[in-house]
Design an enzyme around this catalytic site. Structure first.
Site, PDB file in Angstrom:
ATOM      1  N   ARG A 353       0.826  -1.217   0.000  1.00 29.63           N
ATOM      2  CA  ARG A 353       0.000   0.000   0.000  1.00 29.63           C
ATOM      3  C   ARG A 353       0.855   1.259   0.000  1.00 29.63           C
ATOM      4  NH1 ARG A 353      -0.995  -0.585   5.843  1.00 29.63           N
ATOM      5  NH2 ARG A 353      -2.834  -1.872   5.484  1.00 29.63           N
ATOM      6  N   ASP A 354       1.940   1.224   0.769  1.00 26.60           N
ATOM      7  CA  ASP A 354       2.774   2.420   0.854  1.00 26.60           C
ATOM      8  C   ASP A 354       3.389   2.734  -0.507  1.00 26.60           C
ATOM      9  OD1 ASP A 354       2.142   2.319   3.503  1.00 26.60           O
ATOM     10  OD2 ASP A 354       4.146   1.881   4.235  1.00 26.60           O
ATOM     11  N   TRP A 500      -6.149   0.582   5.516  1.00 30.08           N
ATOM     12  CA  TRP A 500      -5.013   1.515   5.594  1.00 30.08           C
ATOM     13  C   TRP A 500      -4.498   1.648   7.022  1.00 30.08           C
ATOM     14  CZ3 TRP A 500      -4.730   5.795   8.622  1.00 30.08           C
ATOM     15  CH2 TRP A 500      -3.542   6.525   8.494  1.00 30.08           C
ATOM     16  N   ASP A 502      -3.318   0.220  10.034  1.00 28.43           N
ATOM     17  CA  ASP A 502      -2.744  -1.075  10.435  1.00 28.43           C
ATOM     18  C   ASP A 502      -3.282  -1.580  11.765  1.00 28.43           C
ATOM     19  OD1 ASP A 502      -0.980  -1.957   8.497  1.00 28.43           O
ATOM     20  OD2 ASP A 502       0.590  -0.574   9.129  1.00 28.43           O
ATOM     21  N   LYS A 642       0.461   7.430  17.855  1.00 25.19           N
ATOM     22  CA  LYS A 642       0.223   6.660  16.639  1.00 25.19           C
ATOM     23  C   LYS A 642      -1.255   6.661  16.244  1.00 25.19           C
ATOM     24  CE  LYS A 642       2.972   3.650  15.327  1.00 25.19           C
ATOM     25  NZ  LYS A 642       4.060   3.639  14.318  1.00 25.19           N
ATOM     26  N   GLU A 643      -1.788   5.486  15.918  1.00 30.05           N
ATOM     27  CA  GLU A 643      -3.149   5.450  15.382  1.00 30.05           C
ATOM     28  C   GLU A 643      -4.220   5.731  16.439  1.00 30.05           C
ATOM     29  OE1 GLU A 643      -0.722   3.442  14.498  1.00 30.05           O
ATOM     30  OE2 GLU A 643      -0.878   2.852  12.395  1.00 30.05           O
ATOM     31  N   GLY A 716       4.334   8.382   4.116  1.00 31.14           N
ATOM     32  CA  GLY A 716       3.504   8.693   2.959  1.00 31.14           C
ATOM     33  C   GLY A 716       2.874  10.065   3.059  1.00 31.14           C
TER      34      GLY A 716
HETATM   35  C1  GLC Z   1       2.330   3.229   8.734  1.00 28.39           C
HETATM   36  C2  GLC Z   1       2.380   2.189   7.641  1.00 28.39           C
HETATM   37  C3  GLC Z   1       1.233   2.367   6.660  1.00 28.39           C
HETATM   38  C4  GLC Z   1      -0.081   2.470   7.387  1.00 28.39           C
HETATM   39  C5  GLC Z   1      -0.039   3.555   8.442  1.00 28.39           C
HETATM   40  C6  GLC Z   1      -1.306   3.615   9.273  1.00 28.39           C
HETATM   41  O1  GLC Z   1       2.661   4.485   8.220  1.00 28.39           O
HETATM   42  O2  GLC Z   1       3.596   2.250   6.926  1.00 28.39           O
HETATM   43  O3  GLC Z   1       1.188   1.284   5.771  1.00 28.39           O
HETATM   44  O4  GLC Z   1      -1.085   2.728   6.439  1.00 28.39           O
HETATM   45  O5  GLC Z   1       1.035   3.302   9.318  1.00 28.39           O
HETATM   46  O6  GLC Z   1      -1.505   2.493  10.063  1.00 28.39           O
END
Ligand code: GLC
Length: 813
Positions: A353-354, A500, A502, A642-643, A716
C-alpha cells in the site's frame, strides 16, 4: 524556540544552533548507494539494501545518541587539542565554537569555526558512482601558521545487518582489513566480491597514517569522543583478518595564516582496485570531478523541482511544495521506507500500500522510477486480486544463482513464504495501485502501459522467469473484482487483516475506508476504460452499487461510520463511547465521490469539530482507553500516540483534498497550515523533530507531549501533502488529453502562479481571484485564446513538446 532557518536560495535547511534536542536527518544518494545522517554526522551508509549490504555501522537507539558516523577530526599538533567538523562526537563547548549544519538536497555540509580554523565537511554521493565523497575544506583564520592533523573515520559493518548485530561468531571472523597503495580495503571473506574501500587524495605511506581496527583507533575504555589515535596525533597502522574494522586515515596539513586546504576522502563499493579508479577520477586535476559531480547533483534536483514551482501568498506552502515536500516524496519512492533512524534497516522490500501511494506522487518528476515501481507492484499481485503486503521485487525476477553459496547469501524463500494467502491480505493494498496507474497514464500519456503484460505473483516460476501473464488493464479488473467479492453482511468491503489503518483490525469486520477506496479506484478505472474505448458498464454498475450501499449503511445521520466489527458493532459512529469520529471514513466519503455534497459537508464539519488541533487533525476521537480486541490493536496503543488519536500525518492531506472538493478553501488552508512543518520552525521546544519534513505522527492532545512530532522523512504524508496541495488546493491536474486547472483557495488570496511542465511543454499559469472567492473557474486563456471551462475547471489541451505557454485563469462567482 528555533534551531535554524530555511535558506530558500540555496534550498538548504540551516541548523545554526546545533544542540538540537533530537537527530535532524537527511539522505544522500539517489541511486544504489544511500546514506542517512543527522546534523552531527551520525548515521550509516548502504549499497542497494540496508538489510543485506550495510557499509557502515550504526548503534540505533543508543547512548550516546545516534552514533557512530562519518567523522572528520582536526587536531592542533602544537597543543594536542582536537575537535570534529561536525559538533559530535567530540562535542566542543558551544560557547567557544560555532557549528552549523546545512541539510541540502542529497548532500549535507558540516561547518565549524574553532580555534581560529574554519572547516567544512560535505557529504554526497555522485549520480553515477557508488562512492561517498567527503569534500573537506579548511582555512586558517588564526593569523598565525598552524600544523594540523586531520583524521577521517568510519566504522565498518558486516554487510548482513542481522549477522552484524547477532552473530559475532561469523561477523568477527569473516571480515578482514588491509592497507596498501593508500587504500583501506575491507574484505567480507564469505561473500563473493564483498569489498569496501576507503581512501583519500593524499595517501599516507607510514603506519601513523591509517588504522583499520576500530579498537586500536579508539582505544580501550574510550569512545568516538576521545579516540586514542587522535589524542596521540597518529594512527598505528593496524589491520587484521577478523575483528571489528574501521577506516581511519590521517592527513597532515600545514597552513599559513589565511591559507586554505582541500582534502577528499572516498568511501565506496568495491575492492582496492575500484578504490584506485575512484581516486584517480575524483582526486585528479584539482578535484574537478568532485566539483562537477556536486554540480550535476544540484542540476538533477533542480530539473525535478522545475517541473512544478508555485508562488502563492502562503510562505509555508511555497517552501514545502517548491523544495522540501517533493524531495521527501522522492526519497520515499527511491528508498522505499526501511532506512532511517527509526527503521534501521532490518527490513527490506516493498510495502504494497505504501509503495502504491508513493508511486503516484512523483510521476511528473520521476516517471521512470514511478513506472518501475508500478511494474514491481503488478508482479506482486495475485490472481485472486490482492497484493502481497510486503514483498521483495527480486522474488518475481528470473533467479540468478551466485557461483559461490556463502552463508550470507539470502536464499529465495519457498513459494509459500513469498506468496501469502488471503488471511494475510490487507483489504486496501492493491486498490491504491489503480489510481496510481491511471494517474501515471494521465501524467505521461503512456496509454500503451494499460496493455503491457505481466505475470501474477502466484503463477510466477523464478527458475524459468515465466508465469501466467495478463495485461495491466486485466490486473486492475482483478483488483476491483476482489473487493467486490470480499464484502461483509452490510455489503461493505471486509477489512481483512487491516485496511489503511494497520491497527484497526475490526476482528475481520467491514471497513468504510475500503469501500470508499474501491469507489475511488472504480472512478479512475472507468475513466481510463472509457478513454481507451473499452466497455466498462459492469464497473460503472459496481460503482453505483457501492454508492447506494455506502449511503445506506455508513451515513449515520451525523457523519460516516468507520466500519463494523465481526460481531456487527459499528465503529466511528455517534453511539460509540470511544472512537466516535474517524478521519478515514469521513475524508474518503468525500474524496471517493461516492456520497452527496450535503453529507460530505456534514462529515467534514465533524472532522473539524472533533479532530482539529493546532498541530493538525487527529486520526480519531475520543482516544481508546481500554484494550478491545474486537476493535483491534489500536486499543492497545497509548492514548494520543500513533493510530490511537494522534495527529497521524498521512490522512491530514486527505482532509485538505476533501475540503477542496467541497469548495471550502479556507478550511483546506486551515488544515494545511496546522500540519505544516514550516509553520513550526519556531516551536521546536514542542515539535522536537525536523521542521523541513513531515513526520509520521504528532502526539495528540491526550498525550503529555502533545505536539511532539515523531518518525520524520519516511512517511507517505509527504507524497499525499504534495498531491493534495498541488492537485486539489491549487487544482493543477493532468487528465488524459487536457491539463485541468480547478483551484480551491482561501478567498483572501488575490492570485497565485504555477509553473508546470507537462508532457514536455511548459505551462506558466496565473490564477486571478478578483472577487475574493474560493472556487469556480469562469474564464481561461491559453496564449491569449480562450479555452473550454466547465464545472471540472479549465481544460487546457496538450501543447507541443518544447513549447512555453501562458495560461491565465479567473475564478469568480
Ligand atoms: C504506517 C504504515 C502504513 C499504514 C499507516 C497507518 O505508516 O507504513 O502502511 O497505512 O502506518 O496504520
Amino acid at each position: 524556540m528555533k534551531y535554524g532557518y530555511f535558506d530558500h536560495d540555496n534550498r538548504e535547511y540551516v541548523i545554526d544552533r546545533i544542540d538540537v534536542p533530537v537527530s535532524w536527518t537527511n539522505y544522500i544518494g539517489v541511486k544504489d548507494m544511500c546514506g542517512v545522517f543527522n546534523h552531527t554526522a551520525g548515521g550509516y551508509l548502504f549499497y542497494k539494501s540496508p538489510e543485506f549490504h550495510r557499509i557502515t555501522r550504526f548503534r540505533p537507539n543508543g547512548v550516546p545518541m545516534d552514533r557512530p558516523g562519518h567523522y572528520v577530526y582536526v587536531r592542533d599538533d602544537e597543543t594536542g587539542e582536537y575537535w570534529t567538523l561536525s559538533w559530535q562526537p567530540v562535542g566542543i563547548d558551544l560557547k567557544k565554537a560555532k557549528y552549523v549544519c546545512r541539510h541540502g538536497l542529497s548532500y549535507i555540509k558540516y561547518q565549524c569555526e574553532y580555534s581560529g580554523i574554519w572547516g567544512e565537511q560535505t557529504l554526497f554521493i555522485p549520480l553515477d558512482d557508488p562512492v561517498e565523497v567527503w569534500n573537506v575544506a579548511l582555512r586558517n583564520d588564526s593569523g598565525r601558521r598552524r600544523k594540523l592533523s586531520v583524521f577521517a573515520y568510519v566504522e565498518f559493518s558486516f554487510h548482513h545487518i542481522q549477522i552484524d548485530n547477532q552473530n559475532f561468531q561469523m561477523s568477527l571472523y569473516a571480515s578482514g582489513s588491509s592497507y596498501k597503495d593508500g587504500i583501506i580495503e575491507l574484505d567480507l571473506f564469505y561473500e563473493e566480491n564483498g569489498f569496501q574501500f576507503f581512501t583519500a587524495n593524499n595517501a599516507a605511506d607510514d603506519a601513523g597514517g591509517f588504522d583499520c581496527l576500530r579498537d586500536t583507533f579508539i582505544g580501550p575504555y574510550r569512545t568516538e569522543t576521545n579516540p586514542i589515535a587522535v589524542e596521540r596525533g597518529a594512527c598505528t597502522g593496524s589491520f587484521e583478518l577478523g575483528g571489528n574494522h574501521c577506516g581511519a586515515l590521517r592527513q597532515c596539513v600545514e597552513l599559513e595564516s589565511g591559507e586554505e586546504a582541500r582534502l577528499v576522502f572516498l568511501l565506496g563499493e568495491g575492492n582496492r582496485q575500484a578504490g584506485k579508479k575512484m581516486r584517480e577520477k575524483y582526486c585528479a586535476n584539482g578535484f574537478s570531478a568532485v566539483d562537477l559531480s556536486f554540480k550535476a547533483l544540484g542540476n538533477f534536483w533542480k530539473e525535478k523541482l522545475d517541473k512544478l514551482q508555485i508562488s502563492t501568498p502562503s510562505a509555508g506552502m511555497n517552501a514545502m511544495i517548491n523544495t522540501w515536500t517533493l524531495y521527501q516524496a522522492e526519497i520515499n519512492v527511491i528508498f522505499s521506507r526501511f532506512a532511517s533512524f527509526i527503521e534501521v534497516g532490518g527490513r527490506t522490500g516493498l510495502g504494497y500500500r505504501d509503495t502504491s501511494q508513493d508511486a503516484m506522487m512523483v510521476q511528473h518528476s520521476n516517471p521512470e522510477k514511478s513506472r518501475s515501481r508500478l511494474v514491481e507492484l503488478l508482479k506482486g499481485l495475485t490472481t485472486e486480486g490482492y497484493g502481497l503486503h510486503l514483498f521483495s521485487p527480486e522474488w518475481f525476477e528470473k533467479r540468478t544463482e551466485p557461483s559461490f553459496k556463502s552463508p550470507t547469501v539470502v536464499p529465495l524463500p519457498p513459494k509459500s513464504q513469498r506468496v501469502h494467502g488471503i488471511n494475510d491480505a490487507c483489504a486496501d493494498d492493491a486498490l491504491w495501485l489503480i489510481p496510481s496507474i491511471v494517474e501515471y497514464i494521465r501524467e505521461t500519456g503512456d496509454f500503451g502501459f494499460a496493455d503491457e503484460k505481466y505475470a501474477y505473483a502466484d503463477t510466477f516460476d523464478p527458475d524459468t522467469g515465466e508465469g501466467e501473464k495478463e495485461t495491466v488493464y486485466d490486473h486492475m479488473k482483478r483488483i476491483l473484482d476482489f473487493s467486490a467479492r470480499e464484502t461483509g453482511p452490510h455489503g461493505i468491503c471486509k477489512g481483512l487483516r487491516a485496511d489503511w489503518n494497520d491497527c484497526l483490525n475490526l476482528g475481520g469486520g467491514e471497513s468504510a475506508m475500503v469501500s470508499f477506496l474501491h469507489h475511488w479506484a472504480l472512478v479512475h478505472f472507468c475513466a481510463l476504460g472509457r478513454r481507451l474505448g473499452r466497455d466498462v458498464a459492469a464497473y460503472e454498475k459496481m460503482a453505483a452499487n457501492i454508492r447506494e450501499t455506502c449511503e445506506r449503511e455508513l451515513w449515520n445521520g451525523s457523519w460516516y461510520t468507520r466500519g463494523f466489527t465481526s460481531s456487527g458493532r459499528a465503529i466511528g459512529s455517534p453511539d460509540c463511547k470511544e472512537g466516535r469520529v474517524f478521519m478515514e471514513s469521513n475524508t474518503w466519503a468525500v474524496l471517493s465521490g461516492a456520497v452527496s455534497h450535503e453529507h460530505g459537508r456534514a462529515a467534514m464539519d465533524a472532522v473539524d469539530q472533533f479532530l482539529y488541533t493546532p498541530y493538525g487533525l487527529k486520526l480519531c476521537d475520543p482516544a481508546y482507553s481500554e484494550p478491545d480486541d474486537e476493535v483491534g490493536f489500536v486499543t492497545r496503543v497509548y492514548k494520543g500516540l500513533k493510530e490511537n488519536a494522534a495527529i497521524f500525518s498521512h490522512p491530514n492531506p486527505w482532509a485538505w483534498a476533501a475540503e477542496a472538493v467541497l469548495g471550502r478553501g479556507e478550511q483546506a488552508m486551515k488544515f494545511f497550515d496546522a500540519l505544516c512543518p514550516y509553520n513550526q520552525n519556531d516551536k521546536i521546544e514542542t515539535r522536537k523533530a525536523e521542521p523541513y519534513m513531515y513526520c509520521q505522527f504528532i502526539a495528540g492532545p491526550d498525550h503529555s507531549a502533545f505536539g511532539r512530532a515523531h518518525h520524520p522523512f519516511m512517511t507517505g504524508s509527504a507524497g499525499w501533502s504534495y498531491f493534495a496541495a498541488t492537485r486539489f488546493m491549487l487544482g493543477i491536474r493532468p487528465d488524459f488529453d487536457n491539463l485541468i486547472v480547478d483551484p480551491c483557495i482561501p478567498a483572501s488570496w488575490p492570485s497565485f502562479t504555477v509553473r508546470r511542465v507537462w508532457r514536455g511543454a511548459i505551462y506558466n499559469i496565473t490564477v486571478e481571484n478578483p472577487q475574493g472567492v474560493s472556487k469556480g473557474v469562469k474564464e481561461c486563456r491559453l496564449n491569449g485564446q480562450s479555452v473550454i471551462c466547465n464545472d471540472k475547471g479549465a481544460q487546457i489541451p496538450v501543447q507541443s513538446v518544447g513549447s512555453e505557454n501562458l495560461v491565465t485563469v479567473v475564478i469568480n462567482t
